[in-house]
Design an enzyme around this catalytic site. Structure first.
Site, mmCIF file in Angstrom:
data_model
loop_
_atom_site.group_PDB
_atom_site.id
_atom_site.type_symbol
_atom_site.label_atom_id
_atom_site.label_comp_id
_atom_site.label_asym_id
_atom_site.label_seq_id
_atom_site.Cartn_x
_atom_site.Cartn_y
_atom_site.Cartn_z
ATOM 1 C CD1 TRP A 1 17.500 66.257 -5.509
ATOM 2 C CD2 TRP A 1 16.671 68.309 -5.841
ATOM 3 N NE1 TRP A 1 18.226 67.121 -4.737
ATOM 4 C CE2 TRP A 1 17.746 68.391 -4.914
ATOM 5 C CE3 TRP A 1 15.997 69.471 -6.192
ATOM 6 C CZ2 TRP A 1 18.149 69.596 -4.354
ATOM 7 C CZ3 TRP A 1 16.396 70.674 -5.627
ATOM 8 C CH2 TRP A 1 17.465 70.726 -4.716
ATOM 9 C CG HIS B 1 14.326 70.986 -15.051
ATOM 10 N ND1 HIS B 1 14.620 69.663 -15.238
ATOM 11 C CD2 HIS B 1 12.993 71.115 -15.312
ATOM 12 C CE1 HIS B 1 13.509 69.015 -15.584
ATOM 13 N NE2 HIS B 1 12.513 69.866 -15.634
ATOM 14 C CD1 TRP C 1 10.596 67.919 -29.146
ATOM 15 C CD2 TRP C 1 10.236 69.991 -28.397
ATOM 16 N NE1 TRP C 1 11.652 68.701 -29.560
ATOM 17 C CE2 TRP C 1 11.452 69.988 -29.116
ATOM 18 C CE3 TRP C 1 9.808 71.197 -27.818
ATOM 19 C CZ2 TRP C 1 12.235 71.121 -29.293
ATOM 20 C CZ3 TRP C 1 10.589 72.329 -27.988
ATOM 21 C CH2 TRP C 1 11.788 72.286 -28.719
ATOM 22 C CG LEU D 1 34.689 67.360 -21.672
ATOM 23 C CD1 LEU D 1 34.811 65.841 -21.620
ATOM 24 C CD2 LEU D 1 33.964 67.874 -20.429
ATOM 25 N NE ARG E 1 16.747 56.775 -16.995
ATOM 26 C CZ ARG E 1 15.858 56.857 -17.959
ATOM 27 N NH1 ARG E 1 16.001 56.130 -19.041
ATOM 28 N NH2 ARG E 1 14.818 57.666 -17.870
ATOM 29 C CG ASP F 1 15.176 60.292 -15.141
ATOM 30 O OD1 ASP F 1 14.454 61.312 -15.091
ATOM 31 O OD2 ASP F 1 14.712 59.142 -15.281
HETATM 32 C C1 FPP Z 1 15.133 64.710 -16.451
HETATM 33 O O1 FPP Z 1 14.528 64.888 -15.196
HETATM 34 C C2 FPP Z 1 15.823 65.918 -16.881
HETATM 35 C C3 FPP Z 1 15.507 66.632 -18.007
HETATM 36 C C4 FPP Z 1 14.447 66.239 -18.939
HETATM 37 C C5 FPP Z 1 16.198 67.872 -18.347
HETATM 38 C C6 FPP Z 1 17.658 67.912 -18.051
HETATM 39 C C7 FPP Z 1 18.097 69.307 -18.077
HETATM 40 C C8 FPP Z 1 18.995 69.870 -17.234
HETATM 41 C C9 FPP Z 1 19.769 69.121 -16.223
HETATM 42 C C10 FPP Z 1 19.264 71.332 -17.290
HETATM 43 C C11 FPP Z 1 19.841 71.877 -18.560
HETATM 44 C C12 FPP Z 1 21.029 71.169 -19.038
HETATM 45 C C13 FPP Z 1 22.114 71.741 -19.627
HETATM 46 C C14 FPP Z 1 23.100 70.862 -20.285
HETATM 47 C C15 FPP Z 1 22.380 73.185 -19.617
HETATM 48 P P1 FPP Z 1 12.956 64.735 -15.085
HETATM 49 O O2 FPP Z 1 12.346 66.085 -15.246
HETATM 50 O O3 FPP Z 1 12.465 63.714 -16.065
HETATM 51 O O4 FPP Z 1 12.798 64.205 -13.620
HETATM 52 P P2 FPP Z 1 11.636 63.263 -13.064
HETATM 53 O O5 FPP Z 1 11.758 61.954 -13.796
HETATM 54 O O6 FPP Z 1 11.986 63.149 -11.613
HETATM 55 O O7 FPP Z 1 10.341 63.952 -13.307
#
Ligand code: FPP
Length: 249
Positions: A26, A38, A70, A132, A189, A21
């Protein structure tokens, strides 16, 4: 910061599950669009996968996209799906050479076709690997998983293939996406949020939880070692009292 010393000698969790998260925050802190966060998050994924492989962790489950995700703006959903396809395509050869076995949990049929195809190829290519197990939770929701399991068991009962009196915890576990995956021992988390967010609800019944303020794009091997170190300090009693536990070496 020096690495905590305990990690190699004490027990390494067999299964670590992570709620990655803080990518959006960030990006905001760095004056960039959310998707940039991301992208940086993928770098952390790479570092953590490598570290888990080195440490001998058997299963690493990453919450890459929840069913609830989604509901995000369509541009972000599309960008995340594209990132996923590109990352799987780019990283699979390297993961394969590291003996990593790629797997998924979740309603992956709801993902875009190119994503499903890319995942399928990665899963087939790495199926025989013995290192892994990298489990990607995609379009995943713990409650939906439990509902699907109950639906499946209901059908089996209706068709006379399952005696309702025999349904126990093992029966339920065997109808989950994680049928052949041990429960996570450590759930991490990032980003200072203290929620489970529908993640591995059944499976994390006895997991140790580790929360850190660090945003996911800043999470790296050092941070992982801190989490494992914290795990190693805990006494896992599983309902018993200290005196009933085996002596630690
Ligand atoms: C949460 O941060 C993160 C996600 C919903 C997406 C996680 C995806 C990746 C790290 C990239 C793809 C992963 C792989 C395994 C290839 P957020 O967007 O909710 O952050 P915020 O809470 O600060 O808005």
């Amino acid at each position: 910061m020096s690495e905590p010393a305990a990690e190699q000698h004490a027990s390494i969790p067999r299964h670590i599950a992570i709620i990655m998260d803080g990518n959006g925050r960030w990006a905001k802190q760095h004056g960039r669009a959310r998707i940039y966060g991301h992208h940086q998050g993928v770098e952390s994924v790479r570092k953590v996968v490598e570290a888990c492989s080195e440490l001998g962790v058997e299963y690493l489950t990453l919450y890459a996209f929840s069913t609830e995700n989604w509901k995000r703006p369509i541009e972000e959903v599309n960008a995340l799906m594209e990132l996923l396809v590109r990352t799987i395509r780019k990283e699979t050869p390297e993961l394969n050479s590291q003996n990593v076995c790629i797997r998924t949990i979740g309603n992956t049929g709801s993902l875009p076709e190119d994503c499903v195809n890319e995942l399928q190829e990665a899963i087939s290519l790495t199926a025989g690997n013995t290192g892994l197990n990298l489990v990607l939770a995609l379009s995943y929701s713990g409650r939906s998983e439990l509902a699907a399991a109950m639906q499946a068991m209901g059908k089996e009962v209706a068709e006379g293939r399952l005696d309702p009196d025999t349904i126990d915890e093992q029966t339920i576990a065997s109808h989950l996406y994680t049928v052949d995956i041990p429960d996570p021992e450590l759930v991490i988390r990032t980003s200072g949020e203290y929620r489970i967010s529908n993640y591995l609800l059944w499976q994390s019944a006895y997991a140790e939880f580790y929360f850190t303020e660090t945003l996911w794009p800043d999470f790296d091997k050092e941070e992982l070692l801190l989490a494992i170190h914290s795990f190693q300090q805990r006494e896992r009693r599983f309902g018993k009292i200290s005196e009933q536990l085996p002596m630690k070496p």
